[in-house]
Design a protein around this motif. Structure first.
Motif, PDB file in Angstrom:
ATOM      1  N   ASP A 101      34.820  44.159  40.882  1.00 63.86           N
ATOM      2  CA  ASP A 101      34.755  43.556  39.546  1.00 63.86           C
ATOM      3  C   ASP A 101      36.140  43.123  39.059  1.00 63.86           C
ATOM      4  O   ASP A 101      36.287  42.073  38.422  1.00 63.86           O
ATOM      5  CB  ASP A 101      34.147  44.543  38.551  1.00 63.86           C
ATOM      6  N   LEU A 102      37.146  43.916  39.354  1.00 64.37           N
ATOM      7  CA  LEU A 102      38.515  43.541  38.979  1.00 64.37           C
ATOM      8  C   LEU A 102      38.939  42.256  39.690  1.00 64.37           C
ATOM      9  O   LEU A 102      39.534  41.358  39.089  1.00 64.37           O
ATOM     10  CB  LEU A 102      39.482  44.662  39.356  1.00 64.37           C
ATOM     11  N   ALA A 104      37.168  39.928  40.616  1.00 65.24           N
ATOM     12  CA  ALA A 104      36.410  38.801  40.081  1.00 65.24           C
ATOM     13  C   ALA A 104      36.758  38.473  38.633  1.00 65.24           C
ATOM     14  O   ALA A 104      36.268  37.473  38.091  1.00 65.24           O
ATOM     15  CB  ALA A 104      34.905  39.099  40.176  1.00 65.24           C
ATOM     16  N   ASP A 105      37.618  39.270  38.026  1.00 72.12           N
ATOM     17  CA  ASP A 105      37.959  39.086  36.610  1.00 72.12           C
ATOM     18  C   ASP A 105      38.854  37.847  36.452  1.00 72.12           C
ATOM     19  O   ASP A 105      39.908  37.764  37.081  1.00 72.12           O
ATOM     20  CB  ASP A 105      38.691  40.328  36.114  1.00 72.12           C
ATOM     21  N   PRO A 106      38.476  36.884  35.621  1.00 72.03           N
ATOM     22  CA  PRO A 106      39.302  35.682  35.450  1.00 72.03           C
ATOM     23  C   PRO A 106      40.686  35.977  34.894  1.00 72.03           C
ATOM     24  O   PRO A 106      41.609  35.172  35.077  1.00 72.03           O
ATOM     25  CB  PRO A 106      38.497  34.819  34.484  1.00 72.03           C
ATOM     26  N   ALA A 107      40.878  37.126  34.227  1.00 72.67           N
ATOM     27  CA  ALA A 107      42.212  37.482  33.729  1.00 72.67           C
ATOM     28  C   ALA A 107      43.165  37.823  34.869  1.00 72.67           C
ATOM     29  O   ALA A 107      44.390  37.704  34.716  1.00 72.67           O
ATOM     30  CB  ALA A 107      42.113  38.667  32.764  1.00 72.67           C
ATOM     31  N   VAL A 108      42.610  38.243  35.996  1.00 71.41           N
ATOM     32  CA  VAL A 108      43.425  38.597  37.160  1.00 71.41           C
ATOM     33  C   VAL A 108      43.726  37.335  37.954  1.00 71.41           C
ATOM     34  O   VAL A 108      42.814  36.679  38.446  1.00 71.41           O
ATOM     35  CB  VAL A 108      42.704  39.644  38.033  1.00 71.41           C
ATOM     36  N   ARG A 109      44.989  36.997  38.073  1.00 70.91           N
ATOM     37  CA  ARG A 109      45.380  35.769  38.760  1.00 70.91           C
ATOM     38  C   ARG A 109      46.290  36.010  39.957  1.00 70.91           C
ATOM     39  O   ARG A 109      46.615  35.100  40.692  1.00 70.91           O
ATOM     40  CB  ARG A 109      46.072  34.824  37.771  1.00 70.91           C
ATOM     41  N   ARG A 129      34.216  36.558  42.723  1.00 70.42           N
ATOM     42  CA  ARG A 129      35.051  35.673  41.907  1.00 70.42           C
ATOM     43  C   ARG A 129      34.522  34.247  41.931  1.00 70.42           C
ATOM     44  O   ARG A 129      34.450  33.575  40.899  1.00 70.42           O
ATOM     45  CB  ARG A 129      36.492  35.740  42.418  1.00 70.42           C
ATOM     46  N   ALA A 171      31.430  33.922  39.870  1.00 71.30           N
ATOM     47  CA  ALA A 171      31.676  33.998  38.435  1.00 71.30           C
ATOM     48  C   ALA A 171      32.452  32.795  37.914  1.00 71.30           C
ATOM     49  O   ALA A 171      32.644  32.673  36.703  1.00 71.30           O
ATOM     50  CB  ALA A 171      32.445  35.278  38.117  1.00 71.30           C
ATOM     51  N   ALA A 211      35.646  32.245  38.333  1.00 75.92           N
ATOM     52  CA  ALA A 211      36.776  32.902  37.666  1.00 75.92           C
ATOM     53  C   ALA A 211      38.097  32.159  37.796  1.00 75.92           C
ATOM     54  O   ALA A 211      39.075  32.542  37.171  1.00 75.92           O
ATOM     55  CB  ALA A 211      36.939  34.318  38.219  1.00 75.92           C
TER      56      ALA A 211
END
Length: 496
Positions: free
Chosen positions: A119-120, A122-127, A177, A180, A182
């Motif tokens: 999940d992390l 796939a998080d859009p905040a994680v680049r 990701r 989603a 992301a």
């Protein structure tokens, strides 16, 4: 490791007890997550986390790090109990300084909750996703770069079970990701692999081809994911009770996740980050279009000499790298290895003299405050030697040059792997190929030449052109004979 009675524990509630000069550069918990890091060991905490906090402190940005421990909980629990705070003590012969680092925004344990890691990713905040998981966790053949036929990796790629391996986590995270929408992400290897960015890209692409993945995922990865190469450098020994004691005295509170390191540090990063990155250059990192020359400089000079010192030192009975370097004649032999073989095996970065870099390396290794154990450096030789020593050998022999000093390193590894130091004490072989290495050593029947032929037939370790090189095999056998008859001290005395 127990907390000293009567001493408070490091955490948000006790930061006011910490001397002002040792407090974090950013307010803990105030920086949103932008980075996931796989491999929450001592090196990451003393290297990338320090660079990232300094970059945020100077230039800002939502680049808080969630650190993921793939297997062990040993560091997760103390960090969670300390609000993700830890300290780094910089050690030199002149003294030490300690500072708390606040770059971590969270911690996760992949083995117990792999879906949280997926999940992390796939998080859009994680680049940005960085990795320090050691060479063996990539499950790549160190010679060919091909994904190993490992049953756990195969199960991760062929089934829907929760992923248990690094390749499985990356593949599942990228698939989530993409599903989603992301956005782009950079996967950044910070491990000592040759062409580490290219190797990581190869791992991901091989995993995609072998797995059951949604249509279009391979194209999405090619379009949305980059794999910047890096070179990382800082000596970070394993933490000991002394590490915790030094941190406690400096901070006034107990830190069970403390690490220590040498003063020197370097990070060279290929600047290919489609979703942005911290201003690492403001913290001293070198941003470049090609980290290859820097990587070869470090792998062949620093890491190659590190392994040489570890094997020869352990055989001679020395506990630490610094102690081993005090052995008569070892520094002379290592300088000859650097000048006569490493320096002529590749083209270094512009403006860098390999021999001068090598002198600096030896000075760093001699730092008496860094108690880097020879046995720790000697681990996983089958994974390390290809890029640290054997690529040097291959390039030298292709150019018609001798690789005699590199052959000494290989011979020292073989004698170390046989399990007995010069004084007869036992030496551990901590290596993913330990069984096959010991079987090959045993098949030689005590004859050095036959032993060398058997071990060089391990194609997961030795490139074909090196294994087939008669001159190199003869050099390794000659050194192995000398080490067996005379021991390390006398062999070095006769060679220097």
């Amino acid at each position: 490791m127990a907390v000293t009675v009567g001493v408070s524990r490091l955490g948000l509630g006790t930061l006011r007890q910490v001397p002002a000069e040792s407090r974090p550069l950013v307010r803990p918990g105030s920086v949103p997550v932008g980075i996931v890091h796989l491999g929450l060991g001592a090196f990451h905490r003393a290297h990338q986390a320090v660079y990232t906090e300094e970059a945020i402190g100077v230039a800002g940005g939502d680049w808080g790090i969630v650190g993921v421990a793939p297997r062990s909980r040993a560091v997760i629990e103390p960090l969670a109990e300390q609000d993700c705070l830890f300290s780094v003590t910089t050690l030199s012969g002149e003294g030490s300084t300690t500072r708390v680092v606040g770059a971590l925004a969270g911690v996760r344990h992949a083995a117990s909750d792999p879906q949280a890691v997926v999940d992390l990713l796939a998080d859009p905040a994680v680049r940005v996703v960085t990795l320090t998981v050691t060479e063996k966790a990539y499950q790549l053949d160190p010679v060919t770069g091909k994904l190993r036929a490992d049953p756990e990796v195969a199960a991760d790629l062929a089934t829907d079970r929760p992923p248990t391996t690094v390749p499985g986590l990356l593949l599942r995270g990228l698939a989530a990701r993409a599903a989603a929408g992301a956005g782009p992400v950079a996967l950044v290897s910070c491990d000592n692999l040759p062409a580490n960015g290219t190797r990581l890209r190869g791992l991901v692409h091989q995993a995609l081809r072998q797995a059951r993945v949604p249509d279009g995922l391979l194209d999405w990865v090619a379009d949305q994911v980059t794999f910047p190469g890096t070179m990382v450098d800082r000596i970070v020994p394993a933490s000991t009770p002394d590490t915790l004691a030094v941190a406690r005295r400096a901070l006034g509170v107990s830190d069970l996740a403390a690490v220590d390191a040498e003063p020197y540090r370097q990070w060279v990063v290929e600047d290919d980050f489609p979703g942005g990155r911290p201003a690492w250059e403001r913290a001293g990192a070198v941003l470049t279009t090609d980290a290859g020359a820097w990587e070869r400089l470090k792998l062949r000079t620093l890491n190659g000499v590190h392994s040489a010192t570890a094997y020869l030192g352990a055989l001679a009975g020395y506990e630490t790298i610094a102690d081993a370097l005090a052995m008569p004649h070892l520094s002379t032999v290592l300088r000859r290895l650097i000048a006569e073989e490493v320096a002529v095996s590749f083209t270094p970065p512009e403006g860098v003299a390999v021999t001068g870099y090598g002198d600096e390396v030896l000075s760093r290794f001699a730092n008496p405050a860094i108690r880097h154990r020879t046995l720790q450096v000697a681990m996983d030789g089958s994974q390390k030697l290809p890029q640290r020593i054997l690529h040097t050998v291959a390039d030298l022999r292709a150019a018609g040059r001798s690789a005699r000093w590199a052959a000494l390193v290989v011979a020292a590894w073989l004698r170390f792997a046989a399990g007995q130091a010069d004084d007869g004490s036992a030496l551990p072989l901590d290596d993913p190929l330990a069984g096959r290495i010991r079987a090959a050593l045993g098949s030689g029947g005590g004859d050095p030449a036959a032993t060398v032929d058997a071990v060089l037939a391990l194609d997961e370790v030795f490139p074909a052109e090196v294994a087939a090189d008669d001159e190199f095999r003869a050099d390794v056998a000659a050194w192995l004979t000398a080490l067996g008859r005379h021991g390390v001290a006398a062999t070095l005395a006769g060679a220097a």
